[in-house]
Motif scaffolding. Structure first.
Motif, mmCIF file in Angstrom:
data_model
loop_
_atom_site.group_PDB
_atom_site.id
_atom_site.type_symbol
_atom_site.label_atom_id
_atom_site.label_comp_id
_atom_site.label_asym_id
_atom_site.label_seq_id
_atom_site.Cartn_x
_atom_site.Cartn_y
_atom_site.Cartn_z
ATOM 1 N N SER A 148 35.764 31.373 -10.634
ATOM 2 C CA SER A 148 34.929 32.284 -10.897
ATOM 3 C C SER A 148 34.740 33.287 -9.850
ATOM 4 O O SER A 148 33.494 34.511 -9.818
ATOM 5 C CB SER A 148 33.570 31.031 -11.160
ATOM 6 N N VAL A 149 34.881 32.988 -8.483
ATOM 7 C CA VAL A 149 35.131 33.406 -7.256
ATOM 8 C C VAL A 149 35.803 34.863 -7.881
ATOM 9 O O VAL A 149 37.175 34.595 -7.117
ATOM 10 C CB VAL A 149 35.492 33.044 -5.906
ATOM 11 N N GLN A 172 37.221 38.677 -2.730
ATOM 12 C CA GLN A 172 36.076 38.149 -2.155
ATOM 13 C C GLN A 172 37.789 36.857 -1.101
ATOM 14 O O GLN A 172 37.400 37.394 -0.122
ATOM 15 C CB GLN A 172 35.631 36.560 -2.673
ATOM 16 N N THR A 175 34.778 30.941 1.742
ATOM 17 C CA THR A 175 34.303 31.823 1.542
ATOM 18 C C THR A 175 33.681 31.359 -0.168
ATOM 19 O O THR A 175 33.288 31.911 -0.928
ATOM 20 C CB THR A 175 34.740 32.996 1.243
ATOM 21 N N GLN A 194 30.883 29.869 -2.878
ATOM 22 C CA GLN A 194 30.466 30.416 -3.857
ATOM 23 C C GLN A 194 30.435 29.553 -5.515
ATOM 24 O O GLN A 194 30.208 30.044 -6.031
ATOM 25 C CB GLN A 194 31.031 31.631 -3.976
ATOM 26 N N ARG A 251 28.188 26.849 -7.091
ATOM 27 C CA ARG A 251 27.371 27.525 -7.727
ATOM 28 C C ARG A 251 27.413 27.152 -9.278
ATOM 29 O O ARG A 251 26.712 26.567 -9.889
ATOM 30 C CB ARG A 251 26.624 28.868 -7.494
ATOM 31 N N TYR A 258 22.362 25.495 -3.195
ATOM 32 C CA TYR A 258 23.582 26.453 -3.917
ATOM 33 C C TYR A 258 23.642 27.692 -4.638
ATOM 34 O O TYR A 258 24.083 28.367 -4.390
ATOM 35 C CB TYR A 258 24.994 25.643 -4.368
ATOM 36 N N SER A 259 22.619 27.851 -5.389
ATOM 37 C CA SER A 259 22.506 28.714 -6.092
ATOM 38 C C SER A 259 21.394 29.881 -4.737
ATOM 39 O O SER A 259 20.651 31.087 -5.332
ATOM 40 C CB SER A 259 21.162 28.857 -7.347
ATOM 41 N N LEU A 291 21.478 33.779 -4.811
ATOM 42 C CA LEU A 291 22.040 34.448 -6.655
ATOM 43 C C LEU A 291 21.022 35.222 -7.562
ATOM 44 O O LEU A 291 21.680 36.362 -8.101
ATOM 45 C CB LEU A 291 22.297 33.702 -7.023
#
Length: 319
Positions: A191-192, A196, A214, A218, A221, A293-294, A297
């Motif tokens: 999903s990243v 990135q 990094t 992310q 989430r 963790y969100s 966002l």
């Protein structure tokens, strides 16, 4: 010479211009009436009240027996064993699942194939059948020998003398859950975006630093919500360790008690109450972990941020 009647005076908005000195009248918002919601809520409350009343007045539930065994020492000990099974099995599943996810994403075809075969086997067979096999492990492998082929033996383990259903339960539950955790971790990493990783590499980060600083922050989430669901599912799946056989967990203790007093309904309600209580605590922890963790966002401001923004606007107007 006559003067022009339409000549505007400096500071005069002129004909047809809006008067900016007057503030607009506040809008009177009238909430939309939704009678269907109130009717549905009333129907649900009535049905719920009828069910609670019927269950409370039904002697078949044996509520006195329910209250007697709710905090029985054997039930509490079984709940502790269930928690231990859940935590240890999930720790094994998360660790092995992360390794399998990396293998799935590896350019090495051997590692990718081995990971796919593992997922194919453990996701394609029922967990109950797997636990039965782990219960029969001492019959399948009587002695385990580790050493050099045709050479000295480094370790010899007599499986027949092992009476460790708890260990086999942890291994069986953990290996099965690892197949599902591998797909969850893989989906989170994918999903990243590639940008990135490329940006981190351009900044001089190594692969491990890129994953730690990094990608994984992310990806969490995406990983945390299904992992919380899997943890709750694992808590309830521990009731299947009776296939080993193992009777020291919560459901096993409840079953041992009602096999003696012949009152299964109140004892099953006791076990269900404990499962529900522990699951509720895990759901609360999952909520706060997801919110942690969100961060960043969503663009929706918190109450404190809105208050700070309003205070700043008041300071600007005062100047």
């Amino acid at each position: 010479m006559t003067s022009n009647e339409n000549t505007s005076v400096p500071g005069d908005p002129g004909p047809g211009a809006a008067d900016l000195s007057k503030e607009p009248e506040p809008i009177k918002a009238v909430p939309l009436r939704r009678p269907g919601r109130w009717i549905a809520a009333a129907v649900i409350l009535v049905l719920l009240g009828l069910f609670v009343y019927g269950a409370a007045t039904n002697d078949a539930y044996k509520w006195s027996t329910f209250g007697k065994y709710l905090f029985d020492s054997r039930i509490v000990a079984g709940a502790v064993v269930t928690l231990e099974l859940t935590v240890l099995s999930m720790a094994l599943a998360v660790s092995l699942g992360a390794i399998l996810a990396v293998m799935r994403l590896s350019p090495n075809p051997v590692l990718r194939s081995a990971s796919w075969v593992y997922l194919w086997i453990f996701r394609g067979t029922p967990i109950f059948v797997q636990l039965v096999f782990w219960g029969l492990f001492p019959s399948l492998y009587k002695v385990i020998v580790l050493g050099v082929p045709f050479g000295p033996q480094l370790l010899k383990l007599d499986v027949q003398n092992l009476q460790m259903p708890f260990l086999f339960a942890v291994i069986g539950l953990g290996l099965n859950e690892a197949a599902y955790m591998a797909e969850i971790v893989r989906a989170g990493i994918n999903s990243v975006g590639e940008g990135q990783r490329e940006a981190s590499t351009a900044l001089g980060m190594t692969w491990s630093m890129t994953m730690r600083r990094t990608v994984l922050p992310q990806a969490m989430r995406v990983i945390i919500p299904p992992t919380g669901n899997e943890l709750i599912g694992m808590l309830k799946t521990t009731s299947l360790v009776t296939a080993l056989p193992m009777t020291t967990d919560l459901f096993g203790k409840a079953r041992d008690i009602y096999s003696v007093n012949f009152q299964p309904v109140p004892l099953l309600l006791v076990a269900a109450t404990w499962y529900l209580a522990v699951t509720s605590v895990l759901m609360v922890g999952q909520f706060y972990l997801e919110r942690y963790y969100s961060r960043g966002l969503s663009r929706q401001l918190t109450g404190k941020q809105l208050q700070d923004l309003a205070d700043a606007q008041q300071i600007v107007k005062a100047k």
